[in-house]
Design a protein around this motif. Structure first.
Motif, short mmCIF file in Angstrom:
data_model
loop_
_atom_site.label_atom_id
_atom_site.label_comp_id
_atom_site.label_asym_id
_atom_site.label_seq_id
_atom_site.Cartn_x
_atom_site.Cartn_y
_atom_site.Cartn_z
N ALA A 83 0.89 -1.09 0.00
CA ALA A 83 0.02 -0.11 -0.04
C ALA A 83 0.92 1.22 -0.15
O ALA A 83 0.43 2.22 -0.64
CB ALA A 83 -0.86 -0.23 1.18
N GLU A 84 2.09 1.20 0.76
CA GLU A 84 2.82 2.38 0.83
C GLU A 84 3.51 2.61 -0.52
O GLU A 84 3.67 3.62 -0.68
CB GLU A 84 3.57 2.33 2.11
N ALA A 85 3.96 1.71 -1.03
CA ALA A 85 4.51 1.79 -2.29
C ALA A 85 3.58 2.53 -3.29
O ALA A 85 4.00 3.44 -4.11
CB ALA A 85 4.93 0.39 -2.98
N ARG A 86 2.27 2.05 -3.51
CA ARG A 86 1.14 2.52 -4.30
C ARG A 86 1.23 4.10 -3.80
O ARG A 86 1.13 4.90 -4.68
CB ARG A 86 -0.16 1.73 -3.98
N HIS A 87 1.14 4.37 -2.50
CA HIS A 87 0.82 5.54 -2.22
C HIS A 87 1.96 6.61 -2.67
O HIS A 87 1.83 7.89 -2.94
CB HIS A 87 0.81 5.85 -0.60
N HIS A 88 3.41 6.17 -2.54
CA HIS A 88 4.53 6.79 -2.87
C HIS A 88 4.29 7.17 -4.43
O HIS A 88 4.32 8.20 -4.88
CB HIS A 88 5.69 6.08 -3.02
N GLY A 89 3.83 6.29 -5.43
CA GLY A 89 3.43 6.53 -6.63
C GLY A 89 2.45 7.64 -6.75
O GLY A 89 2.53 8.41 -7.79
N LEU A 90 1.47 7.52 -6.05
CA LEU A 90 0.36 8.54 -6.33
C LEU A 90 0.95 9.96 -6.09
O LEU A 90 0.70 10.83 -6.75
CB LEU A 90 -0.71 8.12 -5.15
N TYR A 91 1.72 10.01 -4.98
CA TYR A 91 2.22 11.45 -4.60
C TYR A 91 3.14 12.15 -5.80
O TYR A 91 3.09 13.17 -6.15
CB TYR A 91 2.83 11.54 -3.24
#
Ligand code: FE2
Ligand code: FE2
Length: 192
Positions: A144-152
Motif C-alpha cells: 500500500a505504501e509503495a502505491r501511495h508513493h507513486g500516487l504522490y
C-alpha cells in the motif's frame, strides 16, 4: 521503485522488535498523520480539482490502516495514547518552500518520500516478523505504501511537470536521508 537516497541499516528491524509496543503505537500515530496530510491538501488546494478524489481515497485508506493498527494495539493489551513523535516529519517539512507553486510541489514530494520510507521500514518489519500474522499485516502495508508513493509522485508531476519533479525530488531525498542519518536511536518508525 522508491527514490530514497539511503538504505536503512540491517540491524534496524531487530532493534525495533525489542521495544515493539512503542513502535506499534508510533505506527498508529503515523497512519493518523498520513490521513491528516491528505485531508489538509484537500482543504488547502481546492484549485487543483484533479487531486480531490485520489487524496480523499488516500485519506480513507490511511484511516483504515489507523483502525487496523488500533486493533493490533488492543490485541496486545495496549491502548492508544499520546506519544512523543520522532522529529522526522517536522524536520522534513522545514525544507518545504513557502511560495507557490513550489510549496505544493514540495508538500507532494515530501509526502512521496514519507510513503517511500514507510514502505521500506514496514517491509523490513514484515521480513523480520515473517509468517507471524503481524508480519503478514506489514507485508500488505508495504504494498500500500509503495502505491501511495507513486500516487504522490504522479500528483506532483501533474501539478508541476515531470522536469520539475526530477529536479526537486533528489534534493528532498538528500535532505530526508540526512535527517535519518542524524536521527536518534529510539523506538520509532522514522528513527536511526
Ligand atoms: Fe498507511
Ligand atoms: Fe501511506
Amino acid at each position: 521503485v522508491l527514490k530514497l537516497h539511503s538504505d536503512t541499516e540491517s540491524g534496524w528491524a531487530a532493534r525495533m522488535l525489542e521495544n515493539f509496543d512503542e513502535v506499534l503505537l508510533d505506527h498508529a500515530h503515523c497512519e493518523k498523520k498520513a490521513a491528516g496530510v491528505a485531508v489538509r491538501l484537500i482543504f488547502q488546494y481546492p484549485a487543483f480539482p484533479f487531486m480531490m478524489e485520489p487524496l480523499s481515497a488516500l485519506a480513507r485508506e490511511e484511516l483504515a490502516h489507523f483502525e487496523e493498527v488500533l486493533g493490533w494495539l488492543e490485541r496486545r493489551g495496549l491502548g492508544f495514547r499520546r506519544q512523543k513523535p520522532s522529529a522526522y516529519a517536522g524536520r522534513l517539512r522545514r525544507a518545504v518552500r513557502t511560495a507557490e507553486p513550489e510549496r505544493l510541489l514540495d508538500l507532494l514530494l515530501c509526502g512521496a518520500l514519507i510513503e517511500a520510507r514507510s514502505c521500506e521500514r514496514l517491509g523490513l518489519l514484515a521480513d523480520a516478523l515473517g509468517e507471524d500474522p503481524l508480519g503478514r499485516f506489514y507485508a500488505g502495508l508495504r504494498k500500500a505504501e509503495a502505491r501511495h508513493h507513486g500516487l504522490y509522485v504522479d500528483l506532483a508531476c501533474e501539478v508541476a511537470g515531470r522536469a520539475a519533479v526530477e529536479a526537486r525530488l533528489p534534493e528532498l531525498a538528500d535532505h530526508e536521508a540526512e535527517i535519518l542519518d542524524t536521527a536518534p536511536r529510539e523506538a520509532r518508525l522514522h528513527s536511526a
